[in-house]
Each structure stands twice: as C-alpha cells, then as structure tokens.
Design an enzyme around this catalytic site. Structure first.
Site, PDB file in Angstrom:
ATOM      1  N   LYS A   1      -8.510 -18.669  -8.295  1.00 55.52           N
ATOM      2  CA  LYS A   1      -7.320 -18.408  -9.104  1.00 55.52           C
ATOM      3  C   LYS A   1      -6.581 -19.717  -9.371  1.00 55.52           C
ATOM      4  O   LYS A   1      -6.510 -20.591  -8.485  1.00 55.52           O
ATOM      5  CB  LYS A   1      -6.430 -17.412  -8.345  1.00 55.52           C
ATOM      6  CG  LYS A   1      -5.203 -16.909  -9.075  1.00 55.52           C
ATOM      7  CD  LYS A   1      -4.501 -15.884  -8.191  1.00 55.52           C
ATOM      8  CE  LYS A   1      -3.283 -15.258  -8.830  1.00 55.52           C
ATOM      9  NZ  LYS A   1      -2.674 -14.219  -7.945  1.00 55.52           N
TER      10      LYS A   1
ATOM     11  N   SER B   1      -1.905 -10.014 -10.068  1.00 55.54           N
ATOM     12  CA  SER B   1      -1.924 -11.205 -10.904  1.00 55.54           C
ATOM     13  C   SER B   1      -3.251 -11.967 -10.875  1.00 55.54           C
ATOM     14  O   SER B   1      -3.471 -12.885 -11.668  1.00 55.54           O
ATOM     15  CB  SER B   1      -0.801 -12.161 -10.472  1.00 55.54           C
ATOM     16  OG  SER B   1      -0.976 -12.593  -9.121  1.00 55.54           O
TER      17      SER B   1
ATOM     18  N   SER C   1      -1.659  -8.223  -5.800  1.00 56.72           N
ATOM     19  CA  SER C   1      -2.356  -9.017  -6.810  1.00 56.72           C
ATOM     20  C   SER C   1      -3.832  -9.270  -6.550  1.00 56.72           C
ATOM     21  O   SER C   1      -4.537  -9.752  -7.432  1.00 56.72           O
ATOM     22  CB  SER C   1      -1.646 -10.360  -6.995  1.00 56.72           C
ATOM     23  OG  SER C   1      -0.396 -10.175  -7.607  1.00 56.72           O
TER      24      SER C   1
END
Length: 442
Positions: free
Chosen positions: A80, A155, A179
């Site tokens: 990420k 996310s 997330s």
C-alpha cells in the site's frame, strides 16, 4: 508459468524450496502480468521493477545454495502506498504528499525484505487511508473484482485489487477502522487485522496512531500467518491440525447484526451452518458496552486524525477530496477533555467486552453490512457516500475500537466476508481457528 499467478504465497514458497519455481521467472511473470493488464494504472500507483528483479535474483541464489531466509523467500507482493520505500515516491493517496520520497524503508517492509519477500510496487488507496470505500478521485479508484461498477473497499483498495486481479501474490495494507478487512471481503480474499502495537508503524504514514495497524490481504489463512510473521520478524505460528471440533463461537448481536443487506446476511447464515457442521458450537450474545464503544467513534478517530494532519490540510485544503477533508475537520469539534473522556469510556468498554467474551474462541459477525457501493454515485450523491461509508466500516470498526485482532474470510457469496475477532495479542489462536474455519467454509 501463468498458473503461478493464482497460487498462494505458501504454495509458491514450497515450489521455490523444491526447485520447481525460479524466483526470477516468478517475478518476471508478475511484472509481465502487471504491465499488460488494462487496469494496472488503477491498481498500482507505481511499480518497482528494478528492485523486484534484484531481490528475486538474490532469492534465486539463496534457493540454489540452500540458504533461503524464510518460507516466503522469493515470493513477490505489493505494498500500500503509505509504507515508506527508500528512494520511491510514497504519497498515501493524497496530493498533499505529492513528490514525497522517503530515504529508508518502513520497518515492516525492511523485515519482509530480510525474509526474502520481493517488492513489486506500491498500490493505490483511499486518501490518507480515511475511508472504507476505496474511492479516490484525487488519484485513482481501483476496481472491484466482482462488480466493475462498484468501489473495491478501502482504504487498502489497490492492495486487494492487486491480489484479486492476479497482479500480486499478496498485498500489505493498513487497518485503522477496517481498511484491510473490507477490501478483502469485497474481493473474496483473506484479510488479517493485527493487534494495535504488534507490528511496527515506523515508516508508515499515519492516520490515527492509537488505531493504526498493519496486516496482509491474501489468498489463505496460511499466507496471512506467514506474511505477518515475516513483517514481525519472527517464526510463523504452527497451524497444523487446526480443528473446529468443540470450539465455542459467539455471534455478536449488539450493533453488528442490524441493517444487514440481504447478501451479507445470507452469507453469514450459510457460514454459521458450515461451522456448526464442522463441530463448532455457536451461541448468540449481546454486549451492551459495544454500543458505548461505538458512540466514541467520531471523537476518538477524528480528534486524533485532525490533530496529526491539521496543519498540512489547512495549508492546502483544496488539494484534498472534499469528503475526506471534511471528515478530518470533524476533529475540530472536540476539546481535549472530550477526547480524554471518550477514551476513558472506551477503555471501560474494552474491559467489559473481554470479560463478556472470555469463554469463546472467537466472536463472529459479517465483515461488512453491505455490498460494494456504486462508483458513479460516489462523487454526485453526498448522502449516499456518507451512509455507505459509515455502514461499510461499522462492523470492522468494532474490532479497532475494542483493541482486538480480527480475521476476515471469504464465504460462498461473492463480496461477503465472515469476520472472526479475538482478544488483543491472540493472533496465534485466532489464526488456528481461522484456518479450521477456512477449511469448513470451503
């Protein structure tokens, strides 16, 4: 070689150990898949081919000499875009951090590299990790594997998409309110939320430090176990012989089972039947203190998030997606006494929850109350965005607020996950029952 794109990390590692898979060819296969995929730019913020091939070559040399560093030595994964990567832009999905280039790797990335894992690149995410939907008009919105018209969950949106679309063996994400687990559920993956403080946050762009955690999005519980161990710098837990026979689970009825859409409800009910069939005892419980914890959400999250980001945001507020910016600004509505009082209530709720659930091996609930919402409505319908975002995060956030570790497993219904929660720092026990549950659900 194309079959490698759908294998688990553990199976690829075993193939490398047996001499059947060359780490360099494996990494080249993934880089080739990324470069030729029509959705690559919606999934990866940037690719790191030079690093990946260099790491793969080193892994191949170790494999040839019998000196592999871990069971996953030579396995390529994505990260990420909030994990610092030395010399590579790390922007956390926000124009506020445009051009930010860290000098050293995040601690968990350094640990994973020391275990021989190969870094393919950085994946897109919700802006500054403050949304469960995965919608990011400031950079890019990754696709959902089950619905081209829907958001992927966030996310850690690109992390999930990279695995679901066979462009990484696994993705590493962060989980502050869900997330890791939401995009895992919506893309039919395993998502593992670790206990706050268990994995280092050094070199991780923060959202709310008392809730931020690091965890993998992957294809199996075994992978989650091995990836977490690599990032923590320890040996993996022993999952051999895991069984549901005689295990006691509790269905959390407080808040978590309210307002479920039909598909998540059906998936959950089917999953419970399968767990029962594998020998587990499942009971329903209510824990009123969960409602107390949930009532502190806006205060504790937004106060901390806005406290960390206020100066950066207000220096250039127009650079942000308005929905995210305005959510941060909610933190301006609370005073220091409000924040301290909210945390006192939260700590009391945590103690009560642990006492109420002590007799169970895990607490069960649907990972998300809803299916992935429609992408086109996100930017035009404010009420839809707010409602769906809050509902997407509602169940997962219970685990963050109460300081738990949690695991999301795919079910027989697409984009619907089963979540299992355990007390803090009980990752080993949770992964064992999770491995048994995974087998039962399959």
């Amino acid at each position: 070689m194309q079959q490698w794109l759908t294998m688990t990390a553990a199976d690829l590692g075993r193939g490398i150990a047996a001499g059947d898979i060359d780490p360099v060819a494996l990494t080249q296969t993934y880089l080739g898949a990324i470069n030729t995929h029509p959705l690559k730019d919606r999934i990866y913020a940037r690719i790191t081919p030079d690093r990946a091939l260099s790491e793969a070559q080193a892994a191949a040399a170790r494999a040839a000499s019998g000196q592999r560093l871990s069971p996953l030595d030579g396995v390529p994964i994505s990260w990420k875009d909030l994990f610092d990567t030395a010399g590579v832009t790390t922007e956390a999905g926000s124009k506020l951090l445009k051009g930010r280039v860290p000098e050293v790797d995040a601690h968990v990335l350094a640990n994973a590299t020391a275990a021989g894992l190969v870094c393919l690149g950085k994946t897109h995410m919700s802006e500054l990790a403050f949304s469960g939907l995965g919608y990011n008009p400031s950079t890019n919105t990754p696709p959902c594997v089950n619905d081209a018209s829907a958001v992927p969950g966030g996310s850690s949106s690109g992390a999930a998409a990279s695995v679901a679309f066979d462009l990484a063996v696994a993705g590493i994400g962060s989980d502050t309110g869900g997330s890791v687990r939401i995009p895992s559920a919506w893309n039919d993956l395993v998502g593992f939320k670790t206990t706050s403080g268990r994995l280092s946050l050094e070199g991780v762009v923060p959202l709310a430090l008392r809730f931020d955690t690091v965890g993998p999005l992957c294809r199996s519980v075994e992978d989650a176990n091995l990836l977490t161990a690599a990032m923590e710098g320890r040996a993996a837990f022993d999952l051999a012989g895991a069984s549901l026979d005689g295990k006691r689970f509790a269905i959390l009825e407080t808040v978590a089972m309210q307002d479920l859409r039909p598909e998540p409800l059906e998936a959950f009910q089917q999953a419970i039947l399968k767990l029962n069939g594998a020998g587990a005892q499942v009971e329903k419980i209510t824990v009123p203190e969960v409602e107390t914890a949930m009532a502190q959400t806006t205060c504790v999250y937004t106060s901390e998030a806005y406290g960390l980001w206020r100066d950066v945001i207000e220096d250039n507020p127009d650079a942000m997606f308005a929905e995210i910016r305005d959510r941060f600004r909610l933190g301006n509505n609370y005073t220091a006494p409000d924040y301290v009082a909210a945390w006192a209530k939260l700590e009391e709720a945590r103690r009560a929850y642990i006492k109420a659930t002590a007799a169970y091996d895990a607490v069960l609930l649907p990972t998300s109350a809803i299916l992935p919402p429609h992408l086109d409505r996100m930017n035009t319908d404010h009420d839809y965005y707010v409602t769906e975002n809050l509902l997407s995060l509602r169940n997962t956030r219970i685990g963050n607020l109460l300081g738990l570790c949690a695991l999301s497993l795919p079910t027989s219904v697409p984009s619907c996950g089963l979540m299992m929660m355990a007390p803090p720092n009980c990752e080993g026990a949770l992964l064992r029952v999770g491995a048994a549950a995974e087998a039962a659900l399959a």
